[in-house]
Write an enzyme that holds these catalytic residues in place. Structure first.
Site, mmCIF file in Angstrom:
data_model
loop_
_atom_site.group_PDB
_atom_site.id
_atom_site.type_symbol
_atom_site.label_atom_id
_atom_site.label_comp_id
_atom_site.label_asym_id
_atom_site.label_seq_id
_atom_site.Cartn_x
_atom_site.Cartn_y
_atom_site.Cartn_z
ATOM 1 N N ARG A 1 -5.125 1.762 19.211
ATOM 2 C CA ARG A 1 -4.656 1.595 20.813
ATOM 3 C C ARG A 1 -5.917 2.491 21.845
ATOM 4 N NH1 ARG A 1 -1.728 4.730 17.149
ATOM 5 N NH2 ARG A 1 -1.161 6.222 18.134
ATOM 6 N N LYS B 1 7.881 -1.913 9.838
ATOM 7 C CA LYS B 1 7.121 -2.415 8.764
ATOM 8 C C LYS B 1 7.627 -2.741 7.581
ATOM 9 C CE LYS B 1 3.091 -3.206 11.851
ATOM 10 N NZ LYS B 1 1.734 -2.674 11.862
#
Length: 539
Positions: free
Chosen positions: A259, A503
């Site tokens: 990010r 995930k």
């Protein structure tokens, strides 16, 4: 690791919150009593204006917030970050995104920037040709998270500076609708795909990449892959196996968090859209904000002030969300970009030493561009009864000019922050309706509906115009805000284990949802998950 909530600085702020907010004057009353409030609570730096006079603060509150900054040694943490100390402790990594935008970058950064410059020149000069001999006209960035949100947001933000002959597309979602509808617009012979994945293993990215590859090969043959795909990755072996020449892979490093990666080769689609010189202007704007953040005292430091106001609103006034309201259609993706930047960085309840956080951390971020939001959720801001701080962002000059539009846009921006601060009393509502010719009886009936409590805090950030330099300033400002808040809360702003866990579970469920494994063989499934999978697999 001692708890921040037991420190004298924190306790002083808690006491001030009771006196200044619970029992103190309203914002309207503050403005009436303080004619110089705007001058006292605004800050200008390098062309940016930050007006926080509509926040629930006084000089005493700001002094106490700056004392909190000093108590946790923010300057010391800045120094540790800049020298490359592994302040991302849970992953044992340095945090060096500031190094990506230095005017004299380290050798490996300079090498990648040169590679990006040369590649942009090839595409823009029509020297890079696809398998059919045609120049590239469409560029599709395939990534997710930081490999998508940053470049997509910035490419839209700087659309006024784009190369007219190129169209940029961004595909992130694993849902086939995202890639399929994008490819339906494209000519394989003039399309270039950028596969952005540090490890070249991210499930969503690689699923989309493989489908894009199949689409291209079906149209142009296997040999075309090398002319229509490039990669932003560190896994050169996987890049080569995919069919991409490793010389067409753009490197970045584990000290660049996803990010915080727009400034790296992840920004390649942006550089292709606006040109390399403009990309360097973006870096220059971010570096200017870095210098300001690293050197200015808290009282005159834009990121510090924004971070401390967030701490005040979240931890002492009880706000649990923050509205991001850019009055610029070009910044329509900014709220989503900041959602990842802030909530993925600071949405945590464990401190750097593994002990529980003793206070609230990141608020929920949400928002919408310009007047669109006024016709969606501003009703709740005005009369919903919740304390919701707002960040208004606007530009003095428009990036796209049509007569009359920008003045009306700014009028709406400033009016909304005024209305949220001021509210409207019952007497004011009655007087307005009587002046409009309504009867006394009808005015009395409508008065409850036309009364607004006001007292909603907001900050307004004004840019001279939206261009690469100022966008760099803006994004770096929010990055540093996140860093400061993470240090105060005692958390690591640079990992994301919650994302990793999701995930992991998805990988466990994939053989079941794909029908390759029977549900009754997965003994660890809860009844809800098992029931959902069984339902979607029914013929």
């Amino acid at each position: 690791m001692s708890s921040i909530v037991t420190t004298p600085e924190w306790l002083q702020l808690a006491d001030l919150a009771r006196r200044e907010f619970d029992e103190g004057p309203t914002l309207r009353e503050r403005f009436a009593a303080e004619p110089a409030r705007f001058a006292d609570f605004s800050l200008e730096c390098d062309g940016l204006l930050l007006d926080y006079s509509k926040q629930h603060v006084s000089r005493e509150v700001m002094a106490a917030l700056c004392a909190l900054w000093r108590s946790v040694d923010i300057p010391g943490w800045i120094a540790r970050m800049r020298v490359g100390e592994a302040i991302n402790g849970s992953e044992g990594r340095a945090v060096l995104h500031l190094a990506l935008r230095e005017p004299q970058p380290r050798a490996e950064v300079a090498r990648v920037l040169e590679h990006m410059r040369d590649f942009c020149a090839e595409i823009h000069g029509a020297h890079w040709r696809g398998a059919t001999g045609e120049p590239i006209r469409d560029i599709v960035n395939i990534g997710i998270g930081g490999s998508d949100l940053g470049p997509k947001m910035a490419t839209q933000a700087l659309a006024a500076h784009r190369q007219a002959h190129l169209r940029l597309h961004f595909v992130s979602n694993l849902d086939a609708a995202h890639l399929a509808t994008t490819m339906a617009q494209l000519n394989p012979g003039t399309t270039l795909f950028i596969i952005a994945s540090k490890t070249f293993t991210t499930q969503e990215t690689m699923s989309n990449a493989r489908s894009a590859r199949q689409w291209l090969v079906a149209a142009l043959g296997e040999a075309a892959v090398a002319r229509h795909f490039v990669a932003v990755s560190t896994n050169l072996a996987a890049v080569a196996e995919f069919g991409i020449d490793p010389r067409n892979s753009f490197e970045f490093w584990d000290w660049v968090g996803g990010r915080f990666s727009l400034w790296s080769a992840i920004g390649l689609p942006l550089a292709l859209s606006i040109g390399h010189e403009n990309f360097m202007r973006l870096l220059a704007g971010a570096h200017a904000m870095d210098r300001h953040f690293c050197t200015a005292p808290a009282e005159r430091n834009l990121p510090a002030i924004m971070a401390l106001l967030g701490i005040w609103n979240t931890n002492f006034l009880g706000a649990d969300s923050l509205a991001i309201l850019p009055y610029s259609q070009s910044l329509e993706h900014l709220p989503r970009y900041l959602q990842q930047l802030e909530m993925e960085s600071n949405g945590k309840q464990v401190r750097r030493d593994g002990t529980p956080v003793s206070c609230d951390t990141a608020p929920v971020l949400w928002g919408e561009a310009g007047t669109n939001g006024q016709h969606a959720f501003y009703q709740l801001l005005h009369q919903g009864g919740r304390l919701i701080p707002c960040d208004f962002i606007a530009c003095r000059q428009a990036d796209f000019v049509l007569p009359g539009h920008h003045a009306a846009l700014l009028a709406n921006c400033f009016a909304q922050s005024e209305a949220l601060m001021r509210g409207r009393t019952r007497d004011e509502a009655l007087a307005e309706m009587r002046a409009a010719g309504l009867s006394a009886e009808r005015s009395e009936q409508l008065a409850p509906f036309k009364t607004f409590p006001g007292d909603q805090p907001s900050t307004t950030l004004l840019l001279p115009r939206l261009e690469p330099y100022t966008l760099g300033q803006l994004l770096a400002l929010y990055e540093h805000k996140v860093f400061v808040q993470g240090i105060i809360w005692g958390i690591n702003s640079f990992d994301q284990w919650g994302v990793e866990y999701g995930k992991q579970l998805a990988a466990r469920l994939l053989p079941l949802t794909a029908g390759r494994q029977a549900i009754d063989t997965a003994s660890d499934l809860d009844s809800s998950t098992a029931g959902l999978i069984a339902w979607v697999l029914e013929p």
